[in-house]
Design a protein around this motif. Sequence first.
Motif, mmCIF file in Angstrom:
data_model
loop_
_atom_site.group_PDB
_atom_site.id
_atom_site.type_symbol
_atom_site.label_atom_id
_atom_site.label_comp_id
_atom_site.label_asym_id
_atom_site.label_seq_id
_atom_site.Cartn_x
_atom_site.Cartn_y
_atom_site.Cartn_z
ATOM 1 N N GLY A 175 -3.510 -0.154 -0.664
ATOM 2 C CA GLY A 175 -2.076 -0.170 -0.932
ATOM 3 C C GLY A 175 -1.699 -1.070 -2.087
ATOM 4 O O GLY A 175 -0.619 -1.666 -2.086
ATOM 5 N N GLY A 220 1.640 -0.807 -3.608
ATOM 6 C CA GLY A 220 2.737 -1.445 -2.901
ATOM 7 C C GLY A 220 3.048 -2.823 -3.462
ATOM 8 O O GLY A 220 4.224 -3.216 -3.581
ATOM 9 N N ILE A 231 -2.496 1.417 3.153
ATOM 10 C CA ILE A 231 -1.900 2.571 2.469
ATOM 11 C C ILE A 231 -0.619 3.002 3.174
ATOM 12 O O ILE A 231 0.346 3.422 2.526
ATOM 13 N N GLY A 232 -0.570 2.842 4.501
ATOM 14 C CA GLY A 232 0.653 3.159 5.232
ATOM 15 C C GLY A 232 1.783 2.220 4.861
ATOM 16 O O GLY A 232 2.930 2.646 4.664
ATOM 17 N N GLU A 259 3.162 3.087 1.431
ATOM 18 C CA GLU A 259 3.968 4.301 1.467
ATOM 19 C C GLU A 259 5.330 4.049 2.111
ATOM 20 O O GLU A 259 6.339 4.623 1.696
ATOM 21 N N ARG A 298 7.449 2.576 -0.577
ATOM 22 C CA ARG A 298 7.853 3.580 -1.562
ATOM 23 C C ARG A 298 8.985 4.449 -1.026
ATOM 24 O O ARG A 298 9.954 4.738 -1.748
ATOM 25 N N MET A 299 8.875 4.857 0.228
ATOM 26 C CA MET A 299 9.911 5.709 0.798
ATOM 27 C C MET A 299 11.219 4.947 0.972
ATOM 28 O O MET A 299 12.310 5.517 0.804
ATOM 29 N N ASP A 308 8.171 6.514 -7.265
ATOM 30 C CA ASP A 308 7.119 7.528 -7.240
ATOM 31 C C ASP A 308 6.021 7.240 -8.256
ATOM 32 O O ASP A 308 4.942 7.819 -8.185
ATOM 33 N N GLY A 352 2.901 5.146 -6.230
ATOM 34 C CA GLY A 352 2.545 5.744 -4.949
ATOM 35 C C GLY A 352 1.047 5.810 -4.736
ATOM 36 O O GLY A 352 0.274 5.076 -5.348
ATOM 37 N N ARG A 353 0.634 6.731 -3.875
ATOM 38 C CA ARG A 353 -0.786 6.854 -3.524
ATOM 39 C C ARG A 353 -1.658 7.125 -4.745
ATOM 40 O O ARG A 353 -2.743 6.550 -4.875
#
Length: 328
Positions: A43, A46, A100-101, A104, A107-108, A237, A240-241
């Motif tokens: 992540g 992040g 990674i969660g 994300e 990001r959201m 965006d 992100g990943r």
Amino acid sequence: MDFFTGLLESMLQTALSPITAAFVLAAIGLNIHFGFTGLMNMGQAGFMLVGGYGFVISTMNGVPFFLAILISMAASALFALLLGIPTLKLRGDYLAIVTIGAAEILRMVARLANLTPITGGPSGIQSPRFREEFNALSPLPEGRTSILGLDYINTGVDDWWSRIVSWGLVALFLLITWLLIRSPWGRVLKGIREDEDAVRSLGKSTFSYKMQALVIGGVMGGFGGIVMALPAAINPDGMGRATTFNIWMIMLLGGAATILGPLLGSILFFVVRLVITSVAAQFVPASVLSAQQTEVLSWVLIGVLLMLLVIFRPQGILGNKKELSFNV
């Protein structure tokens, strides 16, 4: 001949781009996490997002430039603490899933329409709204300067000032990493990477050392987010990943657990992608490959090259096989 001359100039432009420098900074931080400590942080984008938005939002609210930098560093460190306290006892794939969660989720949240007045929502925030004070710090005279065939304005958007600051930060963090890893603290990190139980048996708090590594690498990633935002905009965006995976690719390409690996990996990553797209666009008819298909092809070929690298030289270009022992 004109094509190859233009290609060489484009390669040099790409190598010196602030975006390339931003990925170097993020990869240096990831190298602290994974290369030297063995933390499977998936992540890192992040940390770039937190650091970048911390700086941008502070600057837009009238906070002085250097104080905004400190706020960005504090935000990255706080994210590392919030992420690390409940998760650093996890190993391997479990830590990767959590990190990674978490990235994300950030990001959201940044994309939420309700937060558009603060984060800009899905569209992000354009750099003219937050880079005026950065431009005001430039000691360069007004006008344009040409060096090695590269011609940019001295201060503004897509300028020499951004490049000087970006690559100055890269040099600074490479030096800091070199000093840290050569210190007793760095040797403990390597011991944790290779055998955490053995280090713990010597009376060392492995949790404390891993937390310190997570914070330091996260702050470096936050600076990568700042540098990525300065040229054009900050966008959730854009962190992100895919960004995290690219940073991993860069680190593995240059060589994990090396000082200069992130630098070499980032330059090669962007330059090779540029060469593939430019050559394909020049020599492959548009009826065979459109511009969009050429872009996709570049990612496919980069993926194949990475697979070959992992198979035949898993330590990366500058890496050492002795550094590939991970306690995960």
